[in-house]
Design a protein around this motif. Structure first.
Motif, short mmCIF file in Angstrom:
data_model
loop_
_atom_site.label_atom_id
_atom_site.label_comp_id
_atom_site.label_asym_id
_atom_site.label_seq_id
_atom_site.Cartn_x
_atom_site.Cartn_y
_atom_site.Cartn_z
N PRO A 93 0.85 -1.19 0.00
CA PRO A 93 0.00 0.00 0.00
C PRO A 93 0.89 1.25 0.00
O PRO A 93 1.91 1.29 0.69
N ALA A 94 0.50 2.24 -0.76
CA ALA A 94 1.32 3.44 -0.93
C ALA A 94 1.71 4.08 0.40
O ALA A 94 2.81 4.62 0.54
N LEU A 95 0.82 4.05 1.38
CA LEU A 95 1.09 4.66 2.68
C LEU A 95 2.35 4.10 3.32
O LEU A 95 3.06 4.80 4.04
N TYR A 96 2.63 2.82 3.06
CA TYR A 96 3.78 2.15 3.68
C TYR A 96 4.93 1.93 2.71
O TYR A 96 6.04 1.59 3.15
N ALA A 97 4.69 2.12 1.42
CA ALA A 97 5.71 1.80 0.42
C ALA A 97 6.83 2.85 0.37
O ALA A 97 7.99 2.52 0.17
N PHE A 98 6.46 4.11 0.54
CA PHE A 98 7.45 5.18 0.47
C PHE A 98 8.12 5.36 1.83
O PHE A 98 7.45 5.36 2.86
N THR A 99 9.44 5.52 1.82
CA THR A 99 10.17 5.54 3.09
C THR A 99 11.15 6.71 3.21
O THR A 99 12.05 6.67 4.04
N GLY A 100 10.99 7.74 2.40
CA GLY A 100 11.86 8.91 2.48
C GLY A 100 11.57 9.75 3.71
O GLY A 100 10.79 9.36 4.59
N GLU A 101 12.15 10.93 3.79
CA GLU A 101 12.10 11.74 5.00
C GLU A 101 10.69 12.17 5.38
O GLU A 101 10.34 12.20 6.57
N VAL A 102 9.86 12.50 4.41
CA VAL A 102 8.46 12.84 4.71
C VAL A 102 7.79 11.68 5.43
O VAL A 102 7.06 11.87 6.42
N TYR A 103 8.08 10.48 4.96
CA TYR A 103 7.41 9.28 5.50
C TYR A 103 8.02 8.83 6.81
O TYR A 103 7.39 8.11 7.59
#
Length: 252
Positions: free
Chosen positions: A78-88
């Protein structure tokens, strides 16, 4: 209220709640269309387009070859968990409770060079395609030419009367939205570090703070701009003197 942010270059499809609800991105056909052109590009082309090393270019060439519109569960997240950069990192979705995740599903959208506009539950595969890169394909000079009208129309479909949009995306990504044709007021954000009494922008802190605001909205069930103005995570406080109706400025 709708909250917009950018995606991140860093991604994973391994670390997310296995019972998380998943959905198909609204623009999956469009993503498949873009990928049909990306698959044809060589690692050298990708290296030059994205200004990345040969190793990263090879890695993303392989991602493009493996990309499919209907991935298996172990190939996506799911997109909510897939991105792991500083925002996330600031958002820290894995530690949110179910009510906060439900809030984000309703109110939060992620802009994407490949997928256009993502809900938190939308399944994504590993990819790299920044919105601002000069990627020419079919009759389009760049991704903005392809996405701007589509993204803006979809946002308008999802907006309720009187809703505002919190723009926590980068300039590069928010350019994919046609602000003049949005059926909502847009509120921008700035984050400053006070150094010797003077406000200073530090990019990595700004990115982290964007994620913190998204988290704050989810945890407090923020519904109005006044609710958002109370954001106070990690020492940030609204600066009334620098803020306007269309831009909130937080300092620490």
């Amino acid at each position: 209220m709708k909250i917009l942010s950018s995606p991140a270059k860093l991604m994973t499809v391994e670390d997310y709640p296995k019972n998380a609800k998943t959905t198909v991105p609204h623009f999956i056909k469009e993503a498949e269309f873009i990928q049909s052109f990306l698959k044809e590009k060589t690692p050298q082309y990708l290296s030059e387009l994205m200004e990345i090393s040969d190793k990263l270019a090879d890695e993303n060439w392989e991602r493009n070859q493996k990309w499919v519109p209907n991935p298996q569960k172990n190939e996506c997240a799911p997109a909510l968990y897939a991105f792991t950069g500083e925002v996330y990192r600031g958002l820290d979705a894995l530690s949110l409770d179910t009510d906060a995740v439900a809030y984000l599903q309703e109110n939060y959208r992620i802009l994407s060079g490949l997928y256009g506009l993502l809900k938190p539950s939308d399944k994504v595969m590993l990819y790299r395609l920044e919105m601002g890169r000069a990627f020419e394909f079919d009759k389009y000079k760049n991704l903005y030419a392809f996405w701007k009208e589509k993204i803006t129309q979809q946002l308008n479909r999802e907006l309720n009367k009187g809703e505002i949009i919190l723009n926590l995306a980068s300039t590069e990504y928010f350019k994919s939205v046609d602000k003049k044709n949005l059926n909502a007021e847009v509120v921008d954000f700035k984050f400053y570090e006070l150094k010797s009494g003077k406000p200073k922008t530090i990019v990595v802190y700004t990115k982290h703070a964007r994620g913190l605001v998204i988290r704050y909205c989810a945890e407090t069930n923020a519904q109005t701009l006044e609710d958002v103005k109370a954001f106070n995570y990690d020492g940030y406080i609204l600066d009334d003197n620098l803020s306007t109706d269309k831009e909130l400025v937080f300092c620490r």
